[in-house]
Write an enzyme that holds these catalytic residues in place. Structure first.
Site, PDB file in Angstrom:
ATOM      1  N   GLN A  76       0.861  -1.176   0.000  1.00  0.00           N
ATOM      2  CA  GLN A  76       0.000   0.000   0.000  1.00  0.00           C
ATOM      3  C   GLN A  76       0.897   1.225   0.000  1.00  0.00           C
ATOM      4  O   GLN A  76       1.567   1.499   0.993  1.00  0.00           O
ATOM      5  CB  GLN A  76      -0.912  -0.016   1.233  1.00  0.00           C
ATOM      6  N   GLU A  77       0.924   1.924  -1.131  1.00  0.00           N
ATOM      7  CA  GLU A  77       1.838   3.058  -1.255  1.00  0.00           C
ATOM      8  C   GLU A  77       1.145   4.369  -0.892  1.00  0.00           C
ATOM      9  O   GLU A  77      -0.082   4.419  -0.728  1.00  0.00           O
ATOM     10  CB  GLU A  77       2.424   3.086  -2.671  1.00  0.00           C
ATOM     11  N   ASN A  78       1.957   5.405  -0.761  1.00  0.00           N
ATOM     12  CA  ASN A  78       1.438   6.700  -0.327  1.00  0.00           C
ATOM     13  C   ASN A  78       2.244   7.806  -0.996  1.00  0.00           C
ATOM     14  O   ASN A  78       3.439   7.630  -1.233  1.00  0.00           O
ATOM     15  CB  ASN A  78       1.575   6.794   1.202  1.00  0.00           C
ATOM     16  N   ALA A  79       1.583   8.947  -1.258  1.00  0.00           N
ATOM     17  CA  ALA A  79       2.271  10.083  -1.872  1.00  0.00           C
ATOM     18  C   ALA A  79       3.456  10.514  -1.011  1.00  0.00           C
ATOM     19  O   ALA A  79       4.481  10.958  -1.526  1.00  0.00           O
ATOM     20  CB  ALA A  79       1.298  11.235  -2.052  1.00  0.00           C
ATOM     21  N   TYR A  81       6.056   8.887   0.445  1.00  0.00           N
ATOM     22  CA  TYR A  81       6.541   7.521   0.210  1.00  0.00           C
ATOM     23  C   TYR A  81       6.755   6.651   1.457  1.00  0.00           C
ATOM     24  O   TYR A  81       6.304   5.510   1.493  1.00  0.00           O
ATOM     25  CB  TYR A  81       7.836   7.540  -0.622  1.00  0.00           C
ATOM     26  N   CYS A  86       4.781  -2.472   3.067  1.00  0.00           N
ATOM     27  CA  CYS A  86       4.991  -3.665   2.244  1.00  0.00           C
ATOM     28  C   CYS A  86       3.883  -4.696   2.490  1.00  0.00           C
ATOM     29  O   CYS A  86       3.296  -4.758   3.583  1.00  0.00           O
ATOM     30  CB  CYS A  86       6.319  -4.325   2.591  1.00  0.00           C
ATOM     31  N   GLU A  88       4.099  -7.913   2.992  1.00  0.00           N
ATOM     32  CA  GLU A  88       4.375  -8.890   4.053  1.00  0.00           C
ATOM     33  C   GLU A  88       3.939  -8.361   5.411  1.00  0.00           C
ATOM     34  O   GLU A  88       3.375  -9.084   6.233  1.00  0.00           O
ATOM     35  CB  GLU A  88       5.879  -9.209   4.112  1.00  0.00           C
ATOM     36  N   CYS A 124      11.930  -7.522   1.901  1.00  0.00           N
ATOM     37  CA  CYS A 124      12.936  -6.493   2.192  1.00  0.00           C
ATOM     38  C   CYS A 124      13.434  -6.653   3.633  1.00  0.00           C
ATOM     39  O   CYS A 124      12.861  -7.395   4.436  1.00  0.00           O
ATOM     40  CB  CYS A 124      12.351  -5.097   1.980  1.00  0.00           C
TER      41      CYS A 124
HETATM   42  N1  THU Z   1       7.615  -4.093  -1.418  1.00  0.00           N
HETATM   43  C1  THU Z   1       6.889  -5.020  -0.721  1.00  0.00           C
HETATM   44  O1  THU Z   1       5.658  -4.948  -0.637  1.00  0.00           O
HETATM   45  N2  THU Z   1       7.563  -6.028  -0.136  1.00  0.00           N
HETATM   46  C2  THU Z   1       8.915  -6.182  -0.162  1.00  0.00           C
HETATM   47  O2  THU Z   1       9.454  -7.000   0.574  1.00  0.00           O
HETATM   48  C3  THU Z   1       9.702  -5.389  -1.101  1.00  0.00           C
HETATM   49  C4  THU Z   1       9.056  -4.125  -1.544  1.00  0.00           C
HETATM   50  C5  THU Z   1       6.900  -2.981  -2.026  1.00  0.00           C
HETATM   51  C6  THU Z   1       7.156  -1.657  -1.364  1.00  0.00           C
HETATM   52  C7  THU Z   1       6.868  -0.686  -2.482  1.00  0.00           C
HETATM   53  O3  THU Z   1       5.478  -0.435  -2.494  1.00  0.00           O
HETATM   54  C8  THU Z   1       7.228  -1.461  -3.747  1.00  0.00           C
HETATM   55  O4  THU Z   1       7.284  -2.827  -3.376  1.00  0.00           O
HETATM   56  C9  THU Z   1       8.548  -1.052  -4.361  1.00  0.00           C
HETATM   57  O5  THU Z   1       9.557  -1.066  -3.420  1.00  0.00           O
END
Ligand code: THU
Length: 172
Positions: A76-79, A81, A86, A88, A124
């Site tokens: 779930q991303e956000n403006a 950042y 993530c 997980e 990550c």
């Molecule tokens: N991202 C994940 O959801 N899980 C990870 O373990 C690696 C990265 C997401 C974060 C971000 O929304 C996008 O992938 C690019 O980094």
């Protein structure tokens, strides 16, 4: 204890030590045990609901609990950042919120850029640390399965294989 090696010129060095991690590779989802296939299919489905308008990199995760429940998450991303999260962590925090006392049996992860990749997407560093908290709490290793859009899957038996020398609460 580290050993000291004395060189012929009288100098000494600390002996380098080595740590081995173990993992298994599956060539295709169909090679996974049946219940892991189901879990990975849930991760793939969750991936479709990722809100990844900034990176265009979609990740899905699915956590299986001992009571049979499956909790899913997507990134779930956000403006702003760093406010995003993530897949997980969305999945594992949801599992711990809904079923705080259930043992986590496994987590499956699938991630891909817009152009589908078959290169496995590993969690990550921050997610590894977050996952380790639950593995330590439940005193039972959590197998991690990770994949790209499709294709090869890598599996570790424990978060510890992904995060050697992890920081844990016993140090606090
Ligand atoms: N991202 C994940 O959801 N899980 C990870 O373990 C690696 C990265 C997401 C974060 C971000 O929304 C996008 O992938 C690019 O980094």
């Amino acid at each position: 204890m580290a050993r000291v090696l004395v060189l012929s010129n009288g100098f000494f060095v600390m002996e380098k030590q080595q740590l081995t991690i173990r993992y298994t590779t599956y060539e295709h989802i169909s090679e996974l045990p049946e219940e892991v296939q189901t879990l990975m299919a849930e991760a793939v489905k969750a991936r479709e609901n990722a809100y990844a308008v900034y990176s265009n990199f979609k990740v899905g995760a699915a956590v299986r609990l001992e009571n049979g429940a499956i909790c899913i998450g997507s990134n779930q991303e956000n403006a702003a950042y760093p406010s995003g999260l993530c897949a997980e962590r969305v999945a594992i925090y949801q599992a711990s919120t809904q079923f705080p006392n259930e043992t986590i049996q496994a987590i499956a992860i699938s991630g891909t850029a817009k152009a589908p990749t078959d290169q496995p997407v590993s969690p990550c560093g921050a997610c590894r640390q977050s996952l380790s908290e639950y593995e330590i709490r439940q005193k039972k290793a959590i197998p991690v399965y990770f994949m790209g859009a499709c294709g090869k899957i890598i599996q570790t038996d424990s978060i510890k294989d992904l995060l050697p020398f992890l920081f844990d609460g016993s140090l606090l």
